[in-house]
Design a protein around this motif. Structure first.
Motif, mmCIF file in Angstrom:
data_model
loop_
_atom_site.group_PDB
_atom_site.id
_atom_site.type_symbol
_atom_site.label_atom_id
_atom_site.label_comp_id
_atom_site.label_asym_id
_atom_site.label_seq_id
_atom_site.Cartn_x
_atom_site.Cartn_y
_atom_site.Cartn_z
ATOM 1 N N GLU A 54 48.408 44.384 50.822
ATOM 2 C CA GLU A 54 49.531 43.815 50.083
ATOM 3 C C GLU A 54 50.449 43.011 51.016
ATOM 4 O OE1 GLU A 54 47.799 47.059 47.771
ATOM 5 O OE2 GLU A 54 48.523 46.961 49.840
ATOM 6 N N CYS A 57 48.693 39.706 52.021
ATOM 7 C CA CYS A 57 48.700 38.702 50.945
ATOM 8 C C CYS A 57 50.045 38.010 50.791
ATOM 9 C CB CYS A 57 48.304 39.362 49.617
ATOM 10 S SG CYS A 57 46.579 39.877 49.538
ATOM 11 N N THR A 58 51.117 38.686 51.175
ATOM 12 C CA THR A 58 52.462 38.112 50.995
ATOM 13 C C THR A 58 53.021 37.506 52.295
ATOM 14 O OG1 THR A 58 53.434 40.307 51.374
ATOM 15 C CG2 THR A 58 53.030 39.647 49.083
ATOM 16 N N SER A 132 42.333 47.450 49.113
ATOM 17 C CA SER A 132 43.401 48.432 49.297
ATOM 18 C C SER A 132 42.987 49.737 48.617
ATOM 19 C CB SER A 132 44.713 47.917 48.703
ATOM 20 O OG SER A 132 44.640 47.885 47.297
ATOM 21 N N GLN A 135 43.702 49.677 44.999
ATOM 22 C CA GLN A 135 42.718 48.947 44.193
ATOM 23 C C GLN A 135 41.553 49.838 43.804
ATOM 24 O OE1 GLN A 135 42.097 45.375 46.807
ATOM 25 N NE2 GLN A 135 41.619 44.384 44.871
#
Length: 271
Positions: A54, A57-58, A132, A135
């Motif tokens: 996460e 991705c950011t 993750s 997920q």
């Protein structure tokens, strides 16, 4: 010292123009792609950080560190139907169970990478997406085509032997980490994975597993060696007349007899 450097330059000058240019490009590539980045990583970051998928991705690509550990993530595991031979073997170990029972085997998902060598395909590494833990937890028993992967691991240091019985993934020291390529996944790798049923984000990144940062001392020494070597290569492209003039060594008829002057330099360096 001058005579030693000149002797090295004369030795390099005997090599072909294209050969020296090619070696120079490799040396410059190593300098800017390996030695300098590793040096600055050691100075600024020191130890690889842990980042969740996460967080990856950011985070803008240019803000991601050169080396890092993917935290709270895992490769995908799926239950595969055992072959008749595997099933028979397991049934013998487990006792008297129905003959038509096929025991499922849990396997990790990865893609074998091959290359052509001596007109034949040989094993060269593996690719495997990681996900993750959230997920995987939210989609139990999901297939590789069901989950979108944002991080791909590329390992070229693995051997086929390491993959037997999932030893590679079950190793107690197994860690999802590596060197960041600096960009999103390339078209070739993207097609390779998607054509084999993986659901890969176009913005997925690739980590080269097995690559470790050099120490500050090692990278500094390699930078120094590389810079000196590149400078010597660059000087070797100068005319002999100019080289002898730069180093203050008298020479006559340098254009007509370069080999003779190489011998002169060697003789002088021995005296």
């Amino acid at each position: 010292m001058k005579k030693t450097i000149l002797a090295i330059l004369l030795f390099l000058k005997k090599r072909s123009f294209l050969g020296r240019a090619f070696i120079g490009m490799i040396a410059v590539g190593l300098l800017f792609n390996n030695f300098i980045p590793d040096f600055w990583f050691g100075v600024s970051v020191k130890n690889p950080k842990k980042l969740t998928i996460e967080e990856i991705c950011t985070t803008p690509l240019n803000k991601l560190p050169l080396y890092f550990i993917v935290d709270k993530a895992q490769p995908l595991k799926i239950m595969q139907r055992a072959s008749q031979h595997e099933s028979d073997s397991l049934l013998k170990k487990l006792g008297n169970l129905p003959a038509d029972l096929f025991v499922g085997i849990e396997n990790y998902c990865y893609l074998v990478e091959t290359k052509i060598k001596n007109n034949d395909t040989t094993f060269s590494g593996i690719y495997y997406p990681v996900y993750s833990e959230k997920q995987v937890h939210d989609s139990p028993n999901a297939l590789a085509s069901n989950l979108v992967s944002h991080v791909i691991i590329h390992d070229t240091k693995i051997t086929e032997h390491n993959l037997e019985n999932n030893k590679y993934f079950k190793d107690s020291l197994f860690q999802i980490s590596g060197k960041f390529s600096g960009t999103t996944i390339g078209d070739e790798s993207y097609k390779l994975l998607t054509n084999n049923g993986y659901n890969i984000s176009k913005n997925a990144i690739v980590l080269n597993k097995g690559s470790h940062p050099m120490s500050i001392t090692s990278s500094a020494l390699w930078i120094l060696f590389d810079v000196v070597f590149v400078l010597l290569l660059a000087l070797s492209f100068l005319p002999l007349v100019l080289l002898f003039k730069i180093f203050g060594i008298p020479a006559n008829d340098t254009d007509q007899n370069p080999q003779g002057f190489a011998q002169v330099a060697n003789n002088e360096s021995l005296s």
